[in-house]
Structure formats: C-alpha cells, structure tokens
Design an enzyme around this catalytic site. Structure first.
Site, PDB file in Angstrom:
ATOM      1  N   LYS A 195       4.938  -1.042 -25.203  1.00 37.33           N
ATOM      2  CA  LYS A 195       3.742  -1.660 -25.752  1.00 37.33           C
ATOM      3  C   LYS A 195       2.595  -1.395 -24.775  1.00 37.33           C
ATOM      4  O   LYS A 195       2.532  -2.008 -23.715  1.00 37.33           O
ATOM      5  CB  LYS A 195       3.972  -3.158 -25.945  1.00 37.33           C
ATOM      6  CG  LYS A 195       2.915  -3.840 -26.826  1.00 37.33           C
ATOM      7  CD  LYS A 195       1.688  -4.206 -26.027  1.00 37.33           C
ATOM      8  CE  LYS A 195       0.587  -4.749 -26.933  1.00 37.33           C
ATOM      9  NZ  LYS A 195      -0.717  -4.797 -26.208  1.00 37.33           N
TER      10      LYS A 195
ATOM     11  N   GLU B   6       5.802  -5.556 -11.788  1.00 38.89           N
ATOM     12  CA  GLU B   6       4.797  -5.034 -10.857  1.00 38.89           C
ATOM     13  C   GLU B   6       3.522  -5.803 -11.160  1.00 38.89           C
ATOM     14  O   GLU B   6       2.836  -5.531 -12.136  1.00 38.89           O
ATOM     15  CB  GLU B   6       4.634  -3.525 -11.043  1.00 38.89           C
ATOM     16  CG  GLU B   6       3.962  -2.850  -9.853  1.00 38.89           C
ATOM     17  CD  GLU B   6       2.457  -2.782 -10.008  1.00 38.89           C
ATOM     18  OE1 GLU B   6       1.770  -3.655  -9.425  1.00 38.89           O
ATOM     19  OE2 GLU B   6       1.966  -1.875 -10.682  1.00 38.89           O
TER      20      GLU B   6
ATOM     21  N   CYS C 178      -4.132  -2.038  -8.747  1.00 36.18           N
ATOM     22  CA  CYS C 178      -3.481  -3.153  -8.050  1.00 36.18           C
ATOM     23  C   CYS C 178      -3.292  -2.841  -6.572  1.00 36.18           C
ATOM     24  O   CYS C 178      -3.104  -3.745  -5.760  1.00 36.18           O
ATOM     25  CB  CYS C 178      -2.142  -3.469  -8.703  1.00 36.18           C
ATOM     26  SG  CYS C 178      -1.031  -2.067  -8.818  1.00 36.18           S
TER      27      CYS C 178
ATOM     28  N   GLU D  81      -8.025 -11.008  -7.090  1.00 34.31           N
ATOM     29  CA  GLU D  81      -8.036  -9.554  -7.230  1.00 34.31           C
ATOM     30  C   GLU D  81      -9.362  -9.116  -7.855  1.00 34.31           C
ATOM     31  O   GLU D  81      -9.719  -9.574  -8.943  1.00 34.31           O
ATOM     32  CB  GLU D  81      -6.855  -9.114  -8.092  1.00 34.31           C
ATOM     33  CG  GLU D  81      -6.529  -7.650  -8.013  1.00 34.31           C
ATOM     34  CD  GLU D  81      -5.185  -7.321  -8.655  1.00 34.31           C
ATOM     35  OE1 GLU D  81      -4.641  -6.238  -8.360  1.00 34.31           O
ATOM     36  OE2 GLU D  81      -4.674  -8.135  -9.452  1.00 34.31           O
TER      37      GLU D  81
END
Length: 482
Positions: A179, A255, A289, A386
């Site tokens: 997906k 992750e 990331c 982040e």
C-alpha cells in the site's frame, strides 16, 4: 522525459492477482511544484484490500516452493527493467514528490540496487546440521518464508522504500500486498508494471492504492492469514499498527521517525563537516528520516561552521525539480510546508537567529528557502520534533559528554552523524550514541548492502543487507534421533 510521455506510460487500476482492476472511485495526484493535478488513481476500498490479500494467499504455497534461482532471476530481470526505465521512474518521482531530477535518478540507482542485492541473497538462504553435545541427537535447522506480507510505504522515497521491502520478501519466497502513500502512488504502479514484465507470477505481489490507509489496512492486518507487517512512516502511526499487529502476533518490521543529531567535534575538518552537513540535511529536500535534524557544533568552531553552511545553503537554486540546475524542490504538500514553517517560527520566537533563508518564494508550489538557524535554544520544537524540510538548526556544546547527552536526549534513535579527525575522540562519542546507524565523517551512509534501522522509538528490525532477508524468514528446528 516529458510529462506527457510519463502519463502515457502509467498503468491504472488496482494491481491484484496479476491484473489491473478498474475502480469507480479515484483520487487526484498533485504536482507539488505547480499545484496542478497530474493524474487520477484508483481509490481502493476494504474489499479491494481483501481481494489483494486473497490473491497473495492463493499464490503463497506455489511461490514458497519456487526454486531460489528462479526467484533470483525474476528480481534480476526487474533490476534490469527498472534501470532501463530510469528516465520514466525519475521523471515520475520528480513530478509527484518534488525532488530534483538528479536526486530522482539517484533514487532509481539506489532503489534498483535492492533488487540486485536480494537477487543475489535469494540463493544463499541456508540452514545448518549439527550434533547435540549432550543427547547426541542431530539438530537440523531450515529457513522458510514467513508467509504473506503487508507492506506500507511512505511518500518520500517511493521507489526505494518499495524495493527495500518487496525485494527481500520475493527473495525469501513470500507473497505480498503493498500500500503506497496516497501522495506518491504513481512510482509504485510503475514498479508493479516492471515486476509483471519481469515475469513475476500473478498474485505474488499485489498493490492497493487508497486515500485511506486505515480503511484498507485494518481488514488486512486483522486477517489471520497475514503473517508479516512492514511499515515505514511516523512513530505515531507505527504505534497504532503495532497494537493491531499484536492481536495475531504478527512478525513486524518498523522503520519509524528520526531525530538525527549531527555532531561537529573539536577536531573536525570543517570542509568535510560542512559538506557532510549539507548532504545529511538537504538530501531529498530534508524530507528523509535520516536527515540531520539537530546540529550540535563545538563552541570553538561554531561561528565558522555556521557561516560556511549558511553560504552553501543560500547558493542552492530553488525551483521545479524538472528544471535544469535546481537543487531544492518543493515540499510534498501544503500541509508539510505549514508544519515546517511552524517549527521554524517557533525557533525564531524563542530567540533563534535566521542566518539564511526562512521565507517562502512567491508563486505556486510548496517551496521554502533553505534555512540555517543559529543560537537555537535546546527546548525549541525543531530539536524535539522531526523537521522533514530544508531547515538546519544549530546549537553549541563545550564538552564531549555534553554533546553525547544532547544527542541522546530524544525518544528516537535512527541516525546520527559525527565529524572528527581524532579517532579516539570520534570513537568515544560513536560508542555512546543511542542510534541504530552512525555516519562518521559522512553525511550519506544508506546502502542496500548495509543494515538500515533504529533503536528506541525509531523502530524494530533491519532492512537491507543480510539482516533484511532474515526479517522475512522463520527458522524451523528438526530434532533427529538416529
């Protein structure tokens, strides 16, 4: 390649059981550089999701029994097709995600290498045979595919994240449903076409595109036939998926988010450190990331480092990633631009100084000038959250222990960077960092042959390398009495 040629080559529909199935409902895919609609993509439903899982389960037994060499050859042919179609893939990623074309070509190379690496690993799945030291019985272990896999991929590296998950699954003998993120589904559809053209049997990999990840994911994860869940995305979503996976004790690879510190130690070569910071911060427009999120620089070199970094970032041309010479494209969406701008403003409100950038260019597109912030207080949101954008916040430290404490003061532990020429100084810091990966005098270390993954709330498991294949295998022990 022109955008018209790209659109002519794009497949349409849900890829289920080796067929492209049309869908009544569709959603728009936007070009973040122009804010124009590129294409319309099938908007999947829970029924589509279960049909995809049905196809994967139906193909599972036969694919698991396929010879390793046959699986390897399919992956190798797919590697060759993706490489041959690099213009198509690169143009697609630039148009739907925004990254400059040279970076998109880099992702084609990087993403394709997972296919080649795991084509070679597919024929090296081994067990062992030994004699039990006390009972004398024989110990036989064998590695077998874990079973049907559900892979959820993010928008920032639409090809590489798909190949990094599906290549080891295929190599191990697993079937899968993927997906992709609704912001960047087109690259994944092109990848499905490459797998099909390479001769992957129907049902081994299936793809469901949808605007609602939760709606299509819940019935798949709740189905007892699913045996593996792999996800790349935010820690918040990862926690939700882990709770859902617990009901069937699914094998999981997660992750998740990152908050990478970049430490410039007293012995650092500043030329290397500035270039490394530029690489670690600005790869993929900062939407990675692994991006350097917090720059901690020793007080003795902070002024020089900050000035050099600001000069280099100010010189990076901003614009449509398809245009020649552009090094900084748009952020992926208006929402992402607003998030980054809010973080930037919070830092300024708390006393940070804008050394360069900090503004949005006029015109359409979700652009932000590359930004360097100095004198950033350590309680600013840019040091806790982040960023996922082209903003480099800088703070200083005085001792190595202070730098280590600052770097480890986060719930995340995916990536860290250290710049130092003194080996003792470097290793003292590297060994104490709570991070699954560390770049020492390098701003880019991701490699298909290396294990990728984090500690703490940055995830579970590893992708790439030998470890990446193990994530899709179970060990069966057979005790033999002669």
């Amino acid at each position: 390649m022109s955008v018209d040629a790209l659109l002519a080559a794009l497949p349409h529909g849900q890829f289920i059981g080796g067929e492209w199935r049309p869908s009544e409902a569709t959603f728009e895919v936007m070009n973040p550089a122009t804010e124009e609609v590129i294409d319309r993509v099938a908007d999947g439903t829970p029924d589509d999701a279960l049909a995809a899982l049905d196809a994967a389960c139906e193909a599972a037994e036969a694919w698991a029994a396929t010879k390793p060499r046959d699986r390897a050859e399919v992956l190798r042919r797919t590697f060759e097709l993706v490489t041959e179609r690099r213009d198509l893939f690169a143009t697609c990623m630039t148009v739907e995600m925004g990254k400059p074309l040279p970076e998109a070509y880099g992702e084609v190379t990087y993403g394709a290498e997972f296919l080649r690496w795991f084509s070679e690993e597919a024929v090296r799945i081994e067990g062992r045979f030994s004699v039990a030291p006390v009972s004398g019985q024989r110990i036989l272990t064998m590695k077998q595919p874990v079973g049907p896999v559900y892979a959820i991929t993010p928008w920032n590296f639409p090809l590489a994240m798909a190949t990094r998950k599906l290549a080891p699954a295929i190599a191990a003998g697993c079937t899968a449903v993927i997906k992709p993120a609704h912001e960047t589904p087109l690259t994944t559809l092109l990848f499905m076409q490459a797998l099909q053209d390479a001769g992957l049997p129907a049902g081994v990999v299936n793809c469901v595109t949808s605007t609602s990840s939760a709606a299509v994911s819940e019935p798949i994860i709740a189905d007892p036939r699913l045996r593996k869940l792999t996800f790349t995305g935010s820690t918040a979503v990862g926690r939700v998926l882990l709770r859902q996976a617990a009901d069937h004790v699914l094998k999981t690879s997660m992750e998740l988010g990152g908050n990478a510190p970049l430490l410039v130690l007293p012995s650092a070569d500043l030329d290397k450190a500035v270039q490394g910071a530029l690489d670690a911060k600005m790869r993929n427009i900062g939407e990675a990331c692994t991006a350097a999120n917090r720059l901690y620089v020793h007080a003795s070199v902070a002024a020089d480092f900050s000035a050099r970094l600001a000069e280099k970032m100010a010189a990076m041309p901003v614009g449509n990633g398809l245009d020649e010479g552009v090094r900084v494209g748009p952020l992926v969406s208006a929402k992402q631009l607003d998030t980054v701008t809010d973080l930037l403003q919070d830092a300024v409100d708390r006393g940070a100084r804008v050394a360069t950038g900090g503004s949005r260019p006029e015109g359409p597109g979700y652009f932000l000038q590359p930004t360097v912030l100095t004198d950033v207080p350590t309680d600013a949101r840019v040091f806790r959250e982040e960023i996922f954008g082209p903003v480099a916040p800088i703070a200083t430290f005085s001792t190595l222990d202070e730098a280590i404490a600052l770097a480890n003061n986060t719930e995340f532990g995916l990536m860290a960077y250290v710049f130092a020429e003194n080996l003792g100084e470097a290793l003292y810091v590297v060994e104490r960092l709570e991070s699954g990966m560390v770049g020492l005098n390098s701003g880019v270390i991701s490699d298909p042959a290396a294990p990728f993954g984090g500690v703490k709330q940055s995830g579970l498991g590893r992708e790439g390398s030998h470890e990446g294949l193990e994530e899709y295998l179970e060990t069966k022990y057979v005790g033999i009495k002669l």
